[in-house]
Design an enzyme around this catalytic site. Structure first.
Site, mmCIF file in Angstrom:
data_model
loop_
_atom_site.group_PDB
_atom_site.id
_atom_site.type_symbol
_atom_site.label_atom_id
_atom_site.label_comp_id
_atom_site.label_asym_id
_atom_site.label_seq_id
_atom_site.Cartn_x
_atom_site.Cartn_y
_atom_site.Cartn_z
ATOM 1 N N ARG A 207 0.853 -1.200 0.000
ATOM 2 C CA ARG A 207 0.000 0.000 0.000
ATOM 3 C C ARG A 207 0.886 1.248 0.000
ATOM 4 N NH1 ARG A 207 -2.416 0.260 6.219
ATOM 5 N NH2 ARG A 207 -0.553 1.190 7.143
ATOM 6 N N TYR B 261 10.897 6.500 15.832
ATOM 7 C CA TYR B 261 10.704 6.736 14.391
ATOM 8 C C TYR B 261 11.776 7.672 13.844
ATOM 9 C CZ TYR B 261 8.448 8.075 9.995
ATOM 10 O OH TYR B 261 8.176 8.310 8.665
ATOM 11 N N ASN C 92 11.565 0.799 1.459
ATOM 12 C CA ASN C 92 10.457 1.720 1.719
ATOM 13 C C ASN C 92 9.660 1.366 2.976
ATOM 14 O OD1 ASN C 92 7.988 3.523 0.874
ATOM 15 N ND2 ASN C 92 7.178 1.431 1.075
HETATM 16 P P1 NDP Z 1 2.106 2.749 4.940
HETATM 17 O O1 NDP Z 1 1.918 2.499 6.408
HETATM 18 O O2 NDP Z 1 0.939 3.182 4.170
HETATM 19 O O3 NDP Z 1 2.736 1.437 4.290
HETATM 20 C C1 NDP Z 1 3.809 0.815 4.948
HETATM 21 C C2 NDP Z 1 4.227 -0.410 4.187
HETATM 22 O O4 NDP Z 1 5.244 -1.088 4.964
HETATM 23 C C3 NDP Z 1 3.094 -1.375 3.975
HETATM 24 O O5 NDP Z 1 3.185 -1.944 2.695
HETATM 25 C C4 NDP Z 1 3.341 -2.442 5.048
HETATM 26 O O6 NDP Z 1 2.848 -3.669 4.575
HETATM 27 C C5 NDP Z 1 4.867 -2.448 5.130
HETATM 28 N N1 NDP Z 1 5.331 -2.969 6.418
HETATM 29 C C6 NDP Z 1 5.107 -2.459 7.650
HETATM 30 N N2 NDP Z 1 5.638 -3.253 8.586
HETATM 31 C C7 NDP Z 1 6.211 -4.295 7.926
HETATM 32 C C8 NDP Z 1 6.910 -5.454 8.334
HETATM 33 N N3 NDP Z 1 7.117 -5.744 9.641
HETATM 34 N N4 NDP Z 1 7.356 -6.304 7.408
HETATM 35 C C9 NDP Z 1 7.148 -6.067 6.094
HETATM 36 N N5 NDP Z 1 6.489 -4.989 5.628
HETATM 37 C C10 NDP Z 1 6.035 -4.114 6.544
HETATM 38 O O7 NDP Z 1 3.339 3.769 4.827
HETATM 39 P P2 NDP Z 1 3.603 4.986 3.790
HETATM 40 O O8 NDP Z 1 3.354 4.514 2.414
HETATM 41 O O9 NDP Z 1 2.944 6.198 4.314
HETATM 42 O O10 NDP Z 1 5.171 5.215 4.008
HETATM 43 C C11 NDP Z 1 6.141 4.508 3.271
HETATM 44 C C12 NDP Z 1 7.517 4.948 3.760
HETATM 45 O O11 NDP Z 1 7.643 6.345 3.598
HETATM 46 C C13 NDP Z 1 7.758 4.644 5.233
HETATM 47 O O12 NDP Z 1 9.092 4.287 5.454
HETATM 48 C C14 NDP Z 1 7.449 5.975 5.898
HETATM 49 O O13 NDP Z 1 8.120 6.127 7.127
HETATM 50 C C15 NDP Z 1 7.961 6.936 4.843
HETATM 51 N N6 NDP Z 1 7.339 8.265 4.938
HETATM 52 C C16 NDP Z 1 5.990 8.424 4.786
HETATM 53 C C17 NDP Z 1 5.423 9.683 4.891
HETATM 54 C C18 NDP Z 1 3.962 9.927 4.767
HETATM 55 O O14 NDP Z 1 3.515 11.053 5.039
HETATM 56 N N7 NDP Z 1 3.152 8.955 4.342
HETATM 57 C C19 NDP Z 1 6.266 10.871 5.163
HETATM 58 C C20 NDP Z 1 7.673 10.579 5.289
HETATM 59 C C21 NDP Z 1 8.179 9.320 5.168
HETATM 60 P P3 NDP Z 1 2.126 -4.809 5.444
HETATM 61 O O15 NDP Z 1 1.337 -4.128 6.510
HETATM 62 O O16 NDP Z 1 1.332 -5.540 4.442
HETATM 63 O O17 NDP Z 1 3.265 -5.601 5.986
#
Ligand code: NDP
Length: 246
Positions: free
Chosen positions: A16, A156, A90
């Site tokens: 996602r 974080y 990511n």
């Molecule tokens: P989301 O929470 O929407 O998506 C996070 C993704 O990481 C999901 O696909 C989730 O998949 C996966 N994930 C989480 N935990 C695990 C795990 N233990 N093992 C494998 N996969 C994992 O995040 P965003 O798209 O918002 O953010 C993406 C990146 O960008 C992150 O690193 C975030 O810190 C960074 N970011 C985002 C910002 C924002 O405003 N959205 C701003 C700045 C940085 P699943 O749950 O299926 O495992």
């Protein structure tokens, strides 16, 4: 010729949000993509979508909190495609706002493991293949939060600052092998994760939030051969959160 024609990418956290948008954009740019996260169904849907483009798609369910899963996804992707040209670290988790004095130690370690240690260990697992090919692009998703600390956000922000430092160290180590490593530091992006973390209704409530596709467009450039001048640095993609405008 598309920008990523013939390239193979591995993208974590692709079920996602920003990771999914990057996978779709890479597929549209001609790459084959291996995508990973814990949500099997979401990955399968994504792989079907991406696989309708010019490149192939491979979905791998994995938990980045589990060391064996990290090595398994690296091995599986390398066995399937023979090489990885682009690695996008990511995946990330956000924690509720809580001061360090009250922080659950297990959660603090989990955030470090998923956001930072997994990125380092997956990079370590993929690098031998990139070094053998004398070519590669590593893109790490840091954050505007990686630029400074903040009350209640210690774990974080440590991970996001750590990713900037990791990127600099790795870039210095691998440039002689033709490999580039960069960080993207997004400001607010309207994703499921953002909405959950901040109790937000996204762009309907705050139109200044970016769309995930805006970060994906930057990632396509950084993954392409056109970005050869950019390595060992963190690129701010703050959008309307840029302090210049606030
Ligand atoms: P989301 O929470 O929407 O998506 C996070 C993704 O990481 C999901 O696909 C989730 O998949 C996966 N994930 C989480 N935990 C695990 C795990 N233990 N093992 C494998 N996969 C994992 O995040 P965003 O798209 O918002 O953010 C993406 C990146 O960008 C992150 O690193 C975030 O810190 C960074 N970011 C985002 C910002 C924002 O405003 N959205 C701003 C700045 C940085 P699943 O749950 O299926 O495992």
């Amino acid at each position: 010729m598309q920008r990523l024609e013939g390239k193979v990418a591995l993208i974590t956290g692709a079920s996602r949000g920003i990771g999914r948008a990057i996978a779709v954009a890479f597929g549209q740019a001609g790459a084959s993509v291996a995508v990973t996260a814990r949500s099997t169904q979401a990955l399968e849907t994504l792989a079907t979508e991406v696989g309708q483009g010019r490149g192939e798609a491979l979905a791998m369910t994995a938990d980045l909190n589990v060391a064996a899963d990290i090595q398994r996804i690296a091995d599986t992707a390398l066995n399937r495609f023979g090489r990885i040209d682009i690695l996008v670290n990511n995946a990330g988790i956000v924690h509720p706002r809580v001061d360090l004095v009250d922080f659950d130690p297990a959660l603090w370690r989990q955030v470090i493991d998923v956001n930072l240690v997994a990125a380092a260990m997956l990079t370590k697992a993929i690098l031998p293949s990139m070094i053998a090919n004398q070519s590669g692009k590593i893109i790490n998703l840091s954050s505007i939060g990686g630029r400074r600390g903040d009350k209640g956000r210690s774990a974080y922000r440590v991970t996001k600052a750590g990713l900037i430092s990791l990127t600099e160290s790795v870039a210095a180590e691998v440039k002689p092998h033709g490999i580039d490593a960069v960080c993207i530091c997004p400001g607010g992006v309207d994703t499921e994760g953002y909405r959950e973390a901040f109790g937000s209704r996204g762009r309907t409530e705050n139109p200044k939030l970016m769309r995930p596709q805006e970060i994906a467009s930057l990632a396509v450039f950084l993954a392409s051969d056109e970005s050869s001048a950019v390595t060992g640095t963190a690129i701010d993609a703050f959008g309307s959160a840029n302090p210049l405008f606030t």
